[in-house]
Motif scaffolding. Structure first.
Motif, PDB file in Angstrom:
ATOM      1  N   PHE A 164       0.635   8.967   5.923  1.00  0.00           N
ATOM      2  CA  PHE A 164       0.359   8.788   7.364  1.00  0.00           C
ATOM      3  C   PHE A 164      -1.239   8.742   7.875  1.00  0.00           C
ATOM      4  O   PHE A 164      -1.801   8.193   8.416  1.00  0.00           O
ATOM      5  N   THR A 165      -1.679  10.255   7.109  1.00  0.00           N
ATOM      6  CA  THR A 165      -3.010  10.643   7.522  1.00  0.00           C
ATOM      7  C   THR A 165      -3.985   9.949   6.766  1.00  0.00           C
ATOM      8  O   THR A 165      -5.282   9.333   7.212  1.00  0.00           O
ATOM      9  N   ARG A 166      -3.699   9.328   5.431  1.00  0.00           N
ATOM     10  CA  ARG A 166      -4.777   8.836   4.500  1.00  0.00           C
ATOM     11  C   ARG A 166      -4.511   7.122   4.564  1.00  0.00           C
ATOM     12  O   ARG A 166      -5.521   6.350   4.150  1.00  0.00           O
ATOM     13  N   ILE A 167      -3.528   6.657   5.135  1.00  0.00           N
ATOM     14  CA  ILE A 167      -3.289   5.237   5.099  1.00  0.00           C
ATOM     15  C   ILE A 167      -2.863   4.462   6.433  1.00  0.00           C
ATOM     16  O   ILE A 167      -3.889   3.804   6.807  1.00  0.00           O
ATOM     17  N   THR A 168      -1.930   5.176   6.990  1.00  0.00           N
ATOM     18  CA  THR A 168      -1.527   4.667   8.255  1.00  0.00           C
ATOM     19  C   THR A 168      -2.822   4.685   9.255  1.00  0.00           C
ATOM     20  O   THR A 168      -3.231   3.953   9.849  1.00  0.00           O
ATOM     21  N   LEU A 169      -3.299   6.041   9.306  1.00  0.00           N
ATOM     22  CA  LEU A 169      -4.202   6.263  10.497  1.00  0.00           C
ATOM     23  C   LEU A 169      -5.434   5.420  10.367  1.00  0.00           C
ATOM     24  O   LEU A 169      -5.890   4.591  11.129  1.00  0.00           O
ATOM     25  N   PRO A 170      -6.080   5.529   9.152  1.00  0.00           N
ATOM     26  CA  PRO A 170      -7.253   4.840   9.053  1.00  0.00           C
ATOM     27  C   PRO A 170      -7.190   3.300   9.023  1.00  0.00           C
ATOM     28  O   PRO A 170      -8.033   2.513   9.567  1.00  0.00           O
ATOM     29  N   LEU A 171      -6.054   2.801   8.527  1.00  0.00           N
ATOM     30  CA  LEU A 171      -5.860   1.302   8.686  1.00  0.00           C
ATOM     31  C   LEU A 171      -5.233   0.906  10.200  1.00  0.00           C
ATOM     32  O   LEU A 171      -5.616  -0.223  10.590  1.00  0.00           O
ATOM     33  N   LEU A 172      -4.997   1.844  11.017  1.00  0.00           N
ATOM     34  CA  LEU A 172      -4.536   1.506  12.292  1.00  0.00           C
ATOM     35  C   LEU A 172      -5.687   1.817  13.273  1.00  0.00           C
ATOM     36  O   LEU A 172      -5.842   1.585  14.423  1.00  0.00           O
ATOM     37  N   ALA A 173      -6.773   2.287  12.706  1.00  0.00           N
ATOM     38  CA  ALA A 173      -7.950   2.854  13.565  1.00  0.00           C
ATOM     39  C   ALA A 173      -8.528   1.703  14.556  1.00  0.00           C
ATOM     40  O   ALA A 173      -8.843   1.933  15.874  1.00  0.00           O
ATOM     41  N   PRO A 174      -8.464   0.492  14.377  1.00  0.00           N
ATOM     42  CA  PRO A 174      -9.001  -0.365  15.199  1.00  0.00           C
ATOM     43  C   PRO A 174      -7.941  -0.550  16.317  1.00  0.00           C
ATOM     44  O   PRO A 174      -8.569  -0.843  17.390  1.00  0.00           O
ATOM     45  N   VAL A 175      -6.772  -0.610  16.197  1.00  0.00           N
ATOM     46  CA  VAL A 175      -5.469  -0.460  17.235  1.00  0.00           C
ATOM     47  C   VAL A 175      -5.777   0.591  18.028  1.00  0.00           C
ATOM     48  O   VAL A 175      -5.682   0.783  19.369  1.00  0.00           O
ATOM     49  N   ILE A 176      -5.865   1.743  17.292  1.00  0.00           N
ATOM     50  CA  ILE A 176      -6.044   3.091  18.126  1.00  0.00           C
ATOM     51  C   ILE A 176      -7.306   3.096  19.111  1.00  0.00           C
ATOM     52  O   ILE A 176      -7.162   3.503  20.271  1.00  0.00           O
ATOM     53  N   PHE A 177      -8.276   2.541  18.597  1.00  0.00           N
ATOM     54  CA  PHE A 177      -9.510   2.657  19.089  1.00  0.00           C
ATOM     55  C   PHE A 177      -9.004   1.380  20.600  1.00  0.00           C
ATOM     56  O   PHE A 177      -9.753   1.718  21.755  1.00  0.00           O
ATOM     57  N   PHE A 178      -8.514   0.369  20.320  1.00  0.00           N
ATOM     58  CA  PHE A 178      -8.287  -0.654  21.420  1.00  0.00           C
ATOM     59  C   PHE A 178      -7.524   0.116  22.529  1.00  0.00           C
ATOM     60  O   PHE A 178      -7.727   0.098  23.520  1.00  0.00           O
ATOM     61  N   ASN A 179      -6.493   0.815  21.980  1.00  0.00           N
ATOM     62  CA  ASN A 179      -5.611   1.391  22.727  1.00  0.00           C
ATOM     63  C   ASN A 179      -6.107   2.350  23.618  1.00  0.00           C
ATOM     64  O   ASN A 179      -5.829   2.793  24.948  1.00  0.00           O
ATOM     65  N   LEU A 225       0.979  -1.322  -0.225  1.00  0.00           N
ATOM     66  CA  LEU A 225       0.098  -0.055  -0.116  1.00  0.00           C
ATOM     67  C   LEU A 225       0.954   1.270  -0.065  1.00  0.00           C
ATOM     68  O   LEU A 225       0.660   2.126  -0.659  1.00  0.00           O
ATOM     69  N   TYR A 226       1.811   1.142   0.812  1.00  0.00           N
ATOM     70  CA  TYR A 226       2.866   2.341   0.799  1.00  0.00           C
ATOM     71  C   TYR A 226       3.684   2.425  -0.435  1.00  0.00           C
ATOM     72  O   TYR A 226       3.909   3.531  -0.745  1.00  0.00           O
ATOM     73  N   GLU A 227       3.974   1.297  -1.031  1.00  0.00           N
ATOM     74  CA  GLU A 227       4.686   1.301  -2.390  1.00  0.00           C
ATOM     75  C   GLU A 227       3.817   2.081  -3.382  1.00  0.00           C
ATOM     76  O   GLU A 227       4.239   2.913  -4.114  1.00  0.00           O
ATOM     77  N   ALA A 228       2.323   1.458  -3.368  1.00  0.00           N
ATOM     78  CA  ALA A 228       1.730   2.023  -4.379  1.00  0.00           C
ATOM     79  C   ALA A 228       1.449   3.700  -3.999  1.00  0.00           C
ATOM     80  O   ALA A 228       1.451   4.368  -5.168  1.00  0.00           O
ATOM     81  N   ALA A 229       1.511   3.954  -2.974  1.00  0.00           N
ATOM     82  CA  ALA A 229       1.155   5.341  -2.742  1.00  0.00           C
ATOM     83  C   ALA A 229       2.233   6.225  -3.133  1.00  0.00           C
ATOM     84  O   ALA A 229       2.476   7.325  -3.545  1.00  0.00           O
ATOM     85  N   GLU A 230       3.430   5.650  -2.802  1.00  0.00           N
ATOM     86  CA  GLU A 230       4.821   5.976  -3.184  1.00  0.00           C
ATOM     87  C   GLU A 230       4.900   6.382  -4.799  1.00  0.00           C
ATOM     88  O   GLU A 230       5.117   7.550  -5.180  1.00  0.00           O
ATOM     89  N   ILE A 231       4.610   5.461  -5.477  1.00  0.00           N
ATOM     90  CA  ILE A 231       4.482   5.576  -6.959  1.00  0.00           C
ATOM     91  C   ILE A 231       3.444   6.675  -7.418  1.00  0.00           C
ATOM     92  O   ILE A 231       3.625   7.511  -8.234  1.00  0.00           O
ATOM     93  N   ASP A 232       2.322   6.721  -6.423  1.00  0.00           N
ATOM     94  CA  ASP A 232       1.217   7.789  -6.806  1.00  0.00           C
ATOM     95  C   ASP A 232       1.751   9.215  -6.241  1.00  0.00           C
ATOM     96  O   ASP A 232       1.063  10.055  -6.608  1.00  0.00           O
TER      97      ASP A 232
END
Lengths: 297, 364
Positions: free
Chosen positions: A200-215, A185-192
């Motif tokens: 960070f805001t558009r890929i990492t945070l949304p995909l990490l949301a379940p973990v952020i919520f848990f924490n 996903l990051y490589e695709a984003a890099e090419i884009d």
């Protein structure tokens, strides 16, 4: 019935130690405290039923209760985000693939193991004292720091810093979460041509949301229950000037300094309700910001 | 569109060398397929072209401009990943638009391009769905759509069809071919599947252990493989390789191969006495041929339009024989297999192709 017993007796026998512990040491005291919260009880004479008096007093006339709530909410509002941000930042650095990552993981986790210990609380007092290490460092750059711990204006922040320092367990969970985001996903984003911040805001945070919520939920509950470090640092009574009068410290004082067990039980039940409400709010809000990979529609 | 030049290009991880001293010219507008067994470095090479891997030796140039230090986003290329790499929390439309938003393309233009790509790939009805609600083939289309919308000068594909089932793979293969015909953009495509390579490529690059074994059109690779590796890798069912010894007789070169009757072959452009003789299964017939051997049929594979026989020779070697009219042959039958001299590919003791100087008759 007899068959049920003969068939399941061995299982329950093995469960017995836990069952005894649960009923005698957990469920029993919980129910007892609910009863006691409606009584006046000094541990010497028998509990006396007073109905809703404890709760009415708490919300209408007890100014220290409100002070304790204020201190605790301030702490939760500062310490939880601070610790989560710190944990995520360190996890992201570790995720970048440092060598001997397991060593760093262990080192960074260490404060969480030591964090709630009495020794660290005492150490914290020393660090942030008028002649402590923090001021010694600040004096090099010409700043004459206050006595952080004994100044009511700064004392709470020393505890927020302590909370930040104990970022180990959410950090480990964040690290596992980051590891589970596919590298593609990051490589695709890099090419884009996606800038790092947007990744960070558009890929990492949304995909990490379940973990952020848990924490978030776990750390919020944890923060509401903070006790031993505050107890030591505040001399056991919320000093200076009640600036460290955490809810748990106030509750402890009511119970074990003034032996107002009935009132302390009522305080404990209110804390339980507060934590339940916050957890419930977090769950309600989660459907607007937490994306689960395997969610059904 | 863009032409690509690789000069002495290499990739090392410490002492481990993945790609060595590679020289390759990709022509403007061609469909180049990199093919080879796993671990041959084909994906690494693609990622080096994409800018996802550093180039440790040599250069890669696009239209004459060296791009070694140019970040991936500045190379004006799109890449389709094997895993599709769709953003799972975004709808199909957002997935398609994401790259364009980074490029600060005006909103109306983004919408136009997304709609256009969706139309080409027939995914218009899926635009509001999330990737998890799509089938494998649909995800693949979205991934290709995401590459198209950027209107790149170069498309890179990293084994894009390998996660699809066989039927879908054939269908998507055809769609990719028609997409290429429509866009005419330079495409570089990595696969380990030689059928994909043969059907899609303008030219194929066969890689092994980080080195180029041969570059050529599918026809060139099939009809004139330059070495044993390419001969064995290209073509299905696999080519038959027969080891032979050469002796210089009075009236020409005589070949002896275990299981075969001795046969005379034309003079070769090699002085080696141990060579390998290769024949495609389709060139072997039952009962006829200038070069013949006796064998026992061990297995009959009926494939509908043809039948594949596994024939064991006296030497123990299994020859693959494919043809249309072998329906009556059963396992256990004794057969005579044979082929013509003109169907033989010769390889010297180093596995390199050698050419017959002229064709001669059979030694009787």
């Amino acid at each position: 019935m007899r068959r049920f017993i003969t068939r399941n007796a061995p299982g329950y026998t093995f469960l017995l130690p836990w069952l005894i512990g649960f009923f005698l040491l957990t469920l029993g005291p919980i129910l007892a405290s609910l009863y006691l919260s409606f009584t006046k009880y000094d541990m010497v004479s028998a509990p006396r039923w007073v109905g809703w008096d404890n709760y009415v007093y708490m919300f209408t006339r007890d100014r220290r209760f409100w002070k304790a709530l204020h201190v605790t909410f301030s702490y939760v509002a500062l310490a939880v985000p601070a610790r989560l941000i710190m944990a995520l930042a360190v996890a992201m650095i570790l995720d970048k693939g440092l060598r001997s990552i397991s060593l760093y993981r262990a080192i960074f986790y260490l404060p969480s193991l030591l964090g709630s210990s009495i020794a660290i609380a005492i150490l914290w007092r020393q660090l942030f004292a008028k002649d402590g290490a923090v001021n010694a460092v600040l004096s090099f750059v010409g700043i004459d720091g206050p006595s952080w711990i004994t100044d009511p204006n700064t004392s709470l922040y020393t505890l927020v810093v302590l909370a930040m320092w104990q970022f180990g367990s959410p950090m480990l969970i964040f690290l596992a979460g980051l590891r589970s985001i596919p590298k593609d996903l990051y490589e695709a984003a890099e090419i884009d041509g996606t800038p790092a911040w947007r990744q960070f805001t558009r890929i990492t945070l949304p995909l990490l949301a379940p973990v952020i919520f848990f924490n978030l939920v776990l750390q919020t509950i944890d923060a509401f229950k903070t006790f031993s470090s505050v107890f030591i640092i505040s001399h056991g009574n919320g000093a200076p000037a009640d600036s460290l009068l955490f809810y748990t410290v106030y509750l402890f004082n009511e119970a074990f300094s003034f032996f107002r067990m009935g009132y302390a039980s009522a305080l404990a039940w209110v804390l339980l309700v507060i934590i339940a409400v916050f957890t419930g709010l977090a769950f309600l809000s989660s459907k607007y910001w937490v994306h689960y990979e395997n969610e059904r529609d | 569109m863009v032409g690509l030049t690789l000069r002495n290009t290499g990739k090392r991880y410490g002492a481990l060398s993945i790609i060595q001293d590679l020289n390759l010219d990709v022509r403007d507008g061609e469909f180049l397929v990199l093919v080879g067994p796993s671990g041959c470095g084909k994906s690494t090479l693609l990622r080096m072209i994409a800018g996802l891997e550093d180039i440790t030796d040599g250069t890669i140039a696009m239209d004459g401009r060296v791009v070694n230090d140019l970040p991936a986003s500045k190379r004006e290329l799109s890449m389709v990943f094997q895993s599709y790499a769709l953003y799972p929390h975004m709808t199909v439309a957002k997935n398609l638009a994401f790259g364009l938003e980074n490029m600060k393309v005006p909103r109306a233009e983004v919408e136009r391009r997304v709609a256009e790509a969706a139309r080409i790939l027939q995914i218009e009805k899926l635009l509001d769905r999330k990737p998890r609600q799509l089938s494998g083939g649909q995800k693949q289309r979205v991934a290709i759509g995401r590459a198209i919308v950027r209107e790149p000068k170069l498309f890179l594909f990293d084994e894009p069809l390998s996660n699809l089932d066989a039927e879908l793979r054939v269908q998507m293969r055809a769609e990719l071919a028609s997409l290429y015909a429509r866009l005419g953009t330079t495409m570089i495509y990595v696969t380990h599947d030689q059928v994909e390579a043969m059907t899609l490529a303008s030219r194929i690059v066969v890689l092994r252990a980080g080195k180029i074994e041969q570059v050529g059109t599918p026809q060139e690779l099939y009809t004139r493989p330059q070495n044993l590796f390419v001969a064995g890798f290209i073509g299905s069912p696999k080519i038959n390789m027969i080891e032979a010894r050469l002796t210089q007789g009075n009236d020409g070169l005589e070949a002896t191969a275990r299981g075969f009757r001795p046969f005379r072959i034309p003079a070769l452009s090699t002085t080696d006495t141990a060579i390998t003789v290769c024949v495609r299964p389709g060139s072997i017939a039952l009962g006829t041929g200038a070069v013949q051997a006796e064998g026992t049929v061990r297995l009959v594979e009926y494939l509908g339009n043809e039948t594949l026989l596994h024939v064991q020779l006296a030497s123990g070697q299994i020859l693959l024989v494919s043809g249309k009219e072998q329906g009556a042959t059963k396992a256990g039958d004794t057969v005579t297999v044979g082929f013509e001299l003109s169907d033989i590919h010769y390889f010297d003791s180093n596995g390199q192709r050698v050419e017959p100087l002229q064709h001669e008759g059979l030694l009787q």
